[in-house]
Design an enzyme around this catalytic site. Structure first.
Site, PDB file in Angstrom:
ATOM      1  N   ARG A 147      -3.015  -2.345  -4.914  1.00  0.00           N
ATOM      2  CA  ARG A 147      -3.338  -1.840  -4.081  1.00  0.00           C
ATOM      3  C   ARG A 147      -4.848  -1.176  -2.934  1.00  0.00           C
ATOM      4  NH1 ARG A 147      -0.568   3.985  -2.857  1.00  0.00           N
ATOM      5  NH2 ARG A 147      -2.289   4.704  -3.115  1.00  0.00           N
ATOM      6  N   TYR A 159      -5.016  10.113   2.198  1.00  0.00           N
ATOM      7  CA  TYR A 159      -4.180   9.865   0.955  1.00  0.00           C
ATOM      8  C   TYR A 159      -4.635   8.447   0.406  1.00  0.00           C
ATOM      9  CZ  TYR A 159      -0.900   7.387  -2.015  1.00  0.00           C
ATOM     10  OH  TYR A 159      -0.427   7.250  -2.448  1.00  0.00           O
ATOM     11  N   ASP A 216       0.016   1.031   1.578  1.00  0.00           N
ATOM     12  CA  ASP A 216       1.186   2.244   1.689  1.00  0.00           C
ATOM     13  C   ASP A 216       0.292   2.909   2.653  1.00  0.00           C
ATOM     14  OD1 ASP A 216       2.078   4.252  -1.004  1.00  0.00           O
ATOM     15  OD2 ASP A 216       2.616   4.208   0.816  1.00  0.00           O
ATOM     16  N   HIS A 218       2.354   5.388   3.761  1.00  0.00           N
ATOM     17  CA  HIS A 218       2.598   6.880   3.504  1.00  0.00           C
ATOM     18  C   HIS A 218       3.205   7.264   4.535  1.00  0.00           C
ATOM     19  CE1 HIS A 218       2.049   9.583   0.525  1.00  0.00           C
ATOM     20  NE2 HIS A 218       2.185   8.529  -0.261  1.00  0.00           N
ATOM     21  N   GLU A 242       4.033  -0.555   2.940  1.00  0.00           N
ATOM     22  CA  GLU A 242       5.094  -0.033   2.731  1.00  0.00           C
ATOM     23  C   GLU A 242       4.750   1.592   3.014  1.00  0.00           C
ATOM     24  OE1 GLU A 242       3.637   1.356  -1.749  1.00  0.00           O
ATOM     25  OE2 GLU A 242       4.821   3.290  -1.651  1.00  0.00           O
ATOM     26  N   GLU A 268      10.037   4.579  -1.978  1.00  0.00           N
ATOM     27  CA  GLU A 268      10.031   6.076  -3.117  1.00  0.00           C
ATOM     28  C   GLU A 268      10.707   7.538  -2.945  1.00  0.00           C
ATOM     29  OE1 GLU A 268       5.290   5.367  -2.885  1.00  0.00           O
ATOM     30  OE2 GLU A 268       5.496   7.905  -2.618  1.00  0.00           O
ATOM     31  N   ARG A 289      11.533   0.209  -3.371  1.00  0.00           N
ATOM     32  CA  ARG A 289      10.547   0.665  -4.098  1.00  0.00           C
ATOM     33  C   ARG A 289      10.789   2.140  -4.948  1.00  0.00           C
ATOM     34  NH1 ARG A 289       6.712   1.166  -6.159  1.00  0.00           N
ATOM     35  NH2 ARG A 289       4.668   3.004  -4.844  1.00  0.00           N
ATOM     36  N   GLU A 345       4.404  -0.821  -9.834  1.00  0.00           N
ATOM     37  CA  GLU A 345       3.459  -0.089 -10.137  1.00  0.00           C
ATOM     38  C   GLU A 345       2.665   0.230 -11.638  1.00  0.00           C
ATOM     39  OE1 GLU A 345       4.030   2.873  -6.731  1.00  0.00           O
ATOM     40  OE2 GLU A 345       1.638   3.490  -6.748  1.00  0.00           O
ATOM     41  N   TRP A 408       2.725  13.654   5.646  1.00  0.00           N
ATOM     42  CA  TRP A 408       1.641  12.889   5.002  1.00  0.00           C
ATOM     43  C   TRP A 408       1.504  11.929   4.001  1.00  0.00           C
ATOM     44  CZ3 TRP A 408       1.040  12.269  -0.590  1.00  0.00           C
ATOM     45  CH2 TRP A 408      -0.755  12.480  -1.069  1.00  0.00           C
TER      46      TRP A 408
END
Ligand code: CS2
Ligand code: MG
Length: 408
Positions: A147, A159, A216, A218, A242, A268, A289, A345, A408
């Site tokens: 990643r 992040y 990601d 995010h 992602e 996630e 995820r 992951e 975030w």
């Protein structure tokens, strides 16, 4: 056989973890992960105050019935706290059942469908040279998929970028910072969108076209911004992009999907199959995820992944450091058994975590394997756990330059 006790163990070696330990009247124990980053004590209370009393005296073999009982008898359904608590019970009961069967858990899930689960690690850098070094470190550690996260010019802290690379290249950015209140970070999506394609061009120029690269987003982009980024990254052939946009509005992914062929991974922060209904049925994503720990356990996530398999969607189980070694082990047993495995992951826990959780999984040639110990293959050292009491820690949050709170 009956459940004779259930203990909630909160410990904080490198970060906070919540573990449920179920013991039967024949002395067999099982572990379940109930860690919910930044809300650990909420899940610990849900378990201690509202679930453990319901478990005592139940037959530990009745995993499906226990799951349905805990889900339906609560009346209030879904949500990360409830589903993390149910997950911990579910995984602990699977651990017990597999120990009683004298088998590693994956054998009870249908046996191995592969000899190992492809893992991806977290490379990051404050600038491109540091990022390229981090990629090299992860290749040397044996990762075969990586990643990519970087800082963004003009932003103070972003992040996924390690404060500084750890001595062994371990990604040393613990998202939850040990502070009494969440820390504020800044964000600028347009600066991020301008910067990222050049970063991937540099990584591809250095490491070639074949290395699986992930990124990601995010949850920070609007659908049209996500569509633009997906299109702009197409020349770099990502394994996945992602959390490209907040997915409570599942229909938003129709717009993203219509503009780009960059594969999409989401989920996630989801905790039941209902969060995926449209995404899976309309094939708006390519990877699921969710973590075992936040989605109601092995019983529930297996059903989500079986639903996804009908639409050629694969697993990409969440495996940051805020999934404990118990949650990671549960993921690896599922990774090994299901047919529609995608990738796992693997952020690698810090050194003190290994003092508390004795795990038996292996990482060889880029592949993870849960091991062949009966059960999950993880033991918790309660004396060691007691040495690391809970520490208040929260995930950061973001504000835009005008002060508006942002994802975030
Ligand atoms: C991230 C996570 O690993 C990931 O994909 O999204 O590290 C996430 O930031 C944390 O799990 C939040 O607790
Ligand atoms: Mg993520």
């Amino acid at each position: 056989m009956k459940i004779s006790s259930a203990d909630v163990i909160v410990t904080s070696p490198d970060r906070n973890f919540v573990t449920l330990k179920i013991t039967t009247d024949e002395g067999v124990t099982g572990l379940g992960d109930a860690t919910l980053n930044g809300r650990e004590l909420a899940v610990a209370s849900y378990l201690r105050d509202h679930v453990v009393p319901l478990l005592l005296g139940r037959d530990p073999h009745r995993i499906e019935d226990t799951w349905q009982f805990l889900y339906r008898s609560a009346y209030w359904r879904r949500g990360p706290v409830t589903m993390s608590a149910i997950a911990a019970v579910d995984v602990a009961l699977w651990d017990i059942k597999a120990k009683l069967a004298g088998m590693p858990l994956y054998q009870l899930l249908g046996g191995a469908s592969r000899h190992g689960a492809l893992a991806y690690g977290h490379a990051s850098g404050r600038d491109v040279p540091q990022l390229l070094d981090s990629v090299r470190e992860h290749l040397e550690l044996g990762f075969r998929a990586i990643r990519i996260q970087t800082a963004v010019p003009g932003l103070n802290k972003v992040y996924g970028v390690a404060a500084q690379p750890g001595v062994d290249g371990r990604y040393d950015y613990e998202p939850a910072q040990r502070t009494p209140l969440p820390v504020e970070e800044d964000w600028d999506t347009r600066a991020y969108l301008r910067h990222l394609p050049g970063v991937f061009e540099a990584v591809r120029n250095e490491f070639g076209p074949a290395l699986p690269l992930l990124h990601d987003g995010h949850h920070r982009m609007t659908p049209i911004q996500a569509a633009r980024l997906g299109r702009d990254l197409e020349p770099y052939d990502l394994f996945w992009l992602e959390d490209c946009t907040p997915a409570e509005n599942q229909e938003a992914l129709r717009l993203v999907r219509s503009h780009t062929v960059t594969p999409l991974a989401i989920g996630e922060v989801f905790n039941t199959v209902w969060d995926y209904q449209t995404l899976i049925r309309e094939q708006l994503i390519d990877y699921v995820r969710s973590a075992v720990t936040h989605t109601g356990g092995i019983t529930a996530l297996r059903k989500v992944l079986d639903f996804a398999a009908q639409y050629q969607i694969k697993s990409g189980i969440h495996g940051p450091t805020d999934i404990s070694p118990v949650g990671m082990a549960a993921a690896l047993h599922l990774d090994l058994a299901i047919h529609n495995f995608g990738i796992q992951e693997y952020m690698r826990h810090g050194p003190r975590t290994a003092e508390v959780f004795r795990q038996s999984f292996t990482f060889t040639d880029g592949l993870l394997h849960p091991g062949d110990q009966p059960g999950l293959g993880v033991e918790l050292d309660e004396q060691a756990a007691a040495r690391f009491p809970y520490v208040p820690a929260y995930l950061p949050y973001s504000r835009l330059h005008d002060g508006t709170v942002h994802d975030w």
